[in-house]
Design an enzyme around this catalytic site. Structure first.
Site, PDB file in Angstrom:
ATOM      1  N   LYS A 115     -18.137 -10.737 -29.024  1.00 48.19           N
ATOM      2  CA  LYS A 115     -16.678 -10.691 -29.001  1.00 48.19           C
ATOM      3  C   LYS A 115     -16.080 -12.024 -28.557  1.00 48.19           C
ATOM      4  O   LYS A 115     -15.155 -12.541 -29.193  1.00 48.19           O
ATOM      5  CB  LYS A 115     -16.213  -9.545 -28.098  1.00 48.19           C
ATOM      6  CG  LYS A 115     -14.727  -9.467 -27.944  1.00 48.19           C
ATOM      7  CD  LYS A 115     -14.350  -9.884 -26.546  1.00 48.19           C
ATOM      8  CE  LYS A 115     -12.860 -10.105 -26.442  1.00 48.19           C
ATOM      9  NZ  LYS A 115     -12.504 -10.580 -25.098  1.00 48.19           N
ATOM     10  N   ASP A 168     -12.923  -5.791 -29.634  1.00 47.94           N
ATOM     11  CA  ASP A 168     -12.799  -5.516 -28.208  1.00 47.94           C
ATOM     12  C   ASP A 168     -12.435  -4.051 -28.021  1.00 47.94           C
ATOM     13  O   ASP A 168     -12.464  -3.276 -28.962  1.00 47.94           O
ATOM     14  CB  ASP A 168     -11.743  -6.431 -27.571  1.00 47.94           C
ATOM     15  CG  ASP A 168     -10.395  -6.266 -28.238  1.00 47.94           C
ATOM     16  OD1 ASP A 168     -10.077  -5.141 -28.674  1.00 47.94           O
ATOM     17  OD2 ASP A 168      -9.661  -7.250 -28.334  1.00 47.94           O
TER      18      ASP A 168
END
Length: 214
Positions: free
Chosen positions: A121, A139
């Site tokens: 991420k 996320d």
DNA sequence: CTCCCGATAT
DNA sequence: ATATCAGGAG
């Protein structure tokens, strides 16, 4: 009514409703974005911005972070939580950037992911927002909203990332990422989603199921 | 899977 | 009181 896919409708509707959706972490350089993103785990970006405003005024380069030292860095980021791991990783990553990359942040997802504390991420956020490379960071918001809308069903961020990349053209990945986060924050909140004001409720999987079975 | 973890909203 | 917040490592 043209027969467009749900994914295309969702993208168009969100872009029309939230044209200003953007990266809400404040940064001036790729290194600042890297640090801000590493700090953003499990806390709001608003609080990250408060901390980085002070931190970056004193240290916004790998060498500057190294000069601070572990204890001083921990003190400065303490209020963000997970501060021991974050400080240790940021310091170690800074050391590697200084030693092996001439102090510059690599424009490559795989190289970024070799840095301690940098996962899928974070690497995606950095290349997308700092270097304009198409990427789709998943996320907590993207994961939740993609599931609720019915855009993805995978049980890991990696699977969801893959599903979204297949459902949307490459040039939309970065924008979609910001649109889903914006929707997740302002409308599709984790605890209390405000479906009455959601621009894509009409095609939302969760909304349809909720009104179908009271 | 668990652990790391303070601040805030509900 | 507890869930949640731009996750990653062991």
């Amino acid at each position: 009514m043209t027969n467009i896919s749900n994914s295309e409708f969702i993208f168009e509707a969100l872009q029309k409703e939230f044209p200003g959706a953007h990266c809400e972490l404040e940064f001036q350089t790729p290194f600042e974005l890297l640090i801000a993103t590493m700090l953003s785990a499990q806390c709001t970006d608003e609080r990250v911005n408060q901390v980085t405003a002070v931190l970056f005024s004193e240290a916004n380069t790998p060498e500057g972070i190294i000069a601070l030292g572990l204890k001083e860095l921990e003190n400065k980021i303490h209020s963000l939580g997970l501060y021991h791991n974050k400080a240790k990783n940021i310091l170690a990553a800074s050391q590697i950037l200084s030693d092996e990359y001439g102090g510059k942040v690599p424009e490559d997802i795989e190289l970024l992911r070799r840095l301690p504390g940098v996962g899928r991420k974070t690497a995606n956020v950095v290349v997308s927002n700092a270097f304009g490379i198409p990427a789709l960071a998943v996320d907590t918001h993207v994961f939740r909203v993609a599931h609720r809308l019915g855009l993805a069903a995978g049980n890991t961020p990696e699977k969801v990332e893959q599903e979204l990349m297949e459902a949307f053209p490459r040039e939309r990945w970065s924008t979609l990422h910001h649109l889903l986060i914006f929707l997740g924050r302002r409308i599709c909140a984790a605890r209390k989603p405000n479906c009455a004001e959601c621009p894509v409720a009409a095609v939302c999987k969760m909304f349809q199921e909720d009104i179908a079975e009271p």
